[in-house]
Write a protein that holds these residues in place. Structure first.
Motif, PDB file in Angstrom:
ATOM      1  N   ARG A 169      -2.195 -71.471  -6.279  1.00 31.90           N
ATOM      2  CA  ARG A 169      -1.883 -72.614  -5.427  1.00 31.90           C
ATOM      3  C   ARG A 169      -1.761 -72.165  -3.975  1.00 31.90           C
ATOM      4  O   ARG A 169      -1.259 -71.086  -3.694  1.00 31.90           O
ATOM      5  N   ASN A 170      -2.198 -73.024  -3.063  1.00 32.04           N
ATOM      6  CA  ASN A 170      -2.074 -72.774  -1.630  1.00 32.04           C
ATOM      7  C   ASN A 170      -1.492 -74.046  -1.008  1.00 32.04           C
ATOM      8  O   ASN A 170      -2.234 -74.934  -0.580  1.00 32.04           O
ATOM      9  N   PRO A 171      -0.158 -74.179  -0.981  1.00 29.16           N
ATOM     10  CA  PRO A 171       0.477 -75.435  -0.562  1.00 29.16           C
ATOM     11  C   PRO A 171       0.058 -75.918   0.822  1.00 29.16           C
ATOM     12  O   PRO A 171      -0.119 -77.126   1.030  1.00 29.16           O
ATOM     13  N   ALA A 172      -0.080 -75.009   1.777  1.00 29.89           N
ATOM     14  CA  ALA A 172      -0.457 -75.425   3.133  1.00 29.89           C
ATOM     15  C   ALA A 172      -1.832 -76.078   3.138  1.00 29.89           C
ATOM     16  O   ALA A 172      -2.047 -77.119   3.786  1.00 29.89           O
ATOM     17  N   GLU A 173      -2.764 -75.497   2.411  1.00 25.45           N
ATOM     18  CA  GLU A 173      -4.107 -76.062   2.331  1.00 25.45           C
ATOM     19  C   GLU A 173      -4.126 -77.357   1.528  1.00 25.45           C
ATOM     20  O   GLU A 173      -4.855 -78.299   1.858  1.00 25.45           O
ATOM     21  N   PHE A 174      -3.318 -77.422   0.485  1.00 27.23           N
ATOM     22  CA  PHE A 174      -3.235 -78.660  -0.293  1.00 27.23           C
ATOM     23  C   PHE A 174      -2.788 -79.811   0.602  1.00 27.23           C
ATOM     24  O   PHE A 174      -3.366 -80.905   0.571  1.00 27.23           O
ATOM     25  N   ALA A 175      -1.749 -79.562   1.399  1.00 25.15           N
ATOM     26  CA  ALA A 175      -1.241 -80.608   2.288  1.00 25.15           C
ATOM     27  C   ALA A 175      -2.294 -81.010   3.318  1.00 25.15           C
ATOM     28  O   ALA A 175      -2.415 -82.190   3.666  1.00 25.15           O
ATOM     29  N   ARG A 176      -3.060 -80.059   3.785  1.00 28.34           N
ATOM     30  CA  ARG A 176      -4.076 -80.354   4.806  1.00 28.34           C
ATOM     31  C   ARG A 176      -5.167 -81.282   4.278  1.00 28.34           C
ATOM     32  O   ARG A 176      -5.601 -82.208   4.967  1.00 28.34           O
TER      33      ARG A 176
END
Length: 285
Positions: A169-176
């Protein structure tokens, strides 16, 4: 197919939009970068000179396909799909884009697309053997080889829902990449998952605190959209299914094949094995 989702894909080098060229044998950006589409239908979108690692091997991908095709994880796929359907509907998108990170052979993503009319899917995996199968898993799937840690080769606010099943998971990229109101639906292994196989086969157990670490990593980017829920069921597995399950997991790298074969031969013809996961829904802040 890639041409059905190219409008949401991005140049991994500079983030600019991509378009098809030469009858979609290439994807190109306005900045002049070009990415060849493999004859099997997938494209590799990486900003560096190469991917940091290869992901699942052909043998692991084959084991995954064998195990999942027998329906042993059906309750997992049903639960993930149900929650992704709700998340996609909440955005109000006429043609919601569903992203699966660590999509593997497309088992989960295909089921989701079948359940959401007019949806389109982007499947990302770092494994080329997986991408070859992923590209053929559903007519509305675009298969991309990329490293989630490097970044997601998608434009901002382009995805209605993201599903992640036992994958990075990559939360920052998910949010973007999520649209306003979009959600991430994650399934992570819980303590007790496949425990009946651990002692006789010597395979890896589930780490303590997986959920807590995931929420900590998501802090500042994503927040819980609902309380986490448990999905638990019992599978009756024969030796071949058990071998396929181990072969598709990280344990495949930790037990010598000859040792594993010897241990498998000592198992009963059938075993009741517990599958246990935690379903987590998150939305961007």
């Amino acid at each position: 197919m890639l041409k059905d989702v190219v409008d949401v894909l991005a140049d991994p080098i500079d983030g600019s939009a991509l378009r098809g060229a030469d009858d979609y044998s290439r994807l190109v950006s306005a900045s002049g970068h070009s990415f060849d589409v493999a004859k099997q239908g997938y494209v590799t979108l990486s900003a560096g000179s190469g991917l940091n690692h290869e992901g699942d091997s052909l043998e692991m991908v084959t084991s995954r396909e064998v195990f999942l095709s027998q329906g042993h994880f059906a309750p997992f796929v049903e639960s993930v799909t149900e929650h992704v359907c709700h998340a996609a509907a909440a955005t109000g998108a006429a043609e919601p884009v569903i992203l699966e990170v660590g999509a593997g052979t497309g088992y989960y993503l295909s089921h989701t697309l079948d359940s959401i009319e007019s949806s389109r899917g982007v499947g990302i995996d770092i494994s080329v053997p997986a991408a070859k199968r992923l590209a053929k898993s559903h007519p509305r799937v675009g298969a991309v080889v990329a490293d989630v840690w490097e970044g997601l080769p998608l434009i901002d606010a382009s995805v209605s829902a993201i599903e992640v099943v036992f994958a990075p998971r990559n939360p920052a990229e998910f949010a973007r990449v999520l649209v306003p109101g979009g959600e991430v639906v994650c399934l992570i292994a819980s303590r007790g998952h496949l425990d009946e196989l651990r002692a006789p086969l010597g395979i890896l157990g589930v780490e303590e605190g997986k959920l807590e670490r995931m929420l900590e990593q998501a802090s500042g980017h994503l927040e819980l959209a609902a309380d986490p829920t448990q999905v638990e069921f019992t599978m009756r597995l024969d030796r071949a299914s058990i071998a396929a399950q181990v072969g598709m997991s990280p344990s495949a790298h930790h037990v010598e094949p000859s040792t594993l074969r010897q241990r498998l031969e000592k198992l009963p013809d059938f075993m009741d094995v517990t599958a246990r996961g935690t379903l987590v829904r998150m939305r961007k802040l």
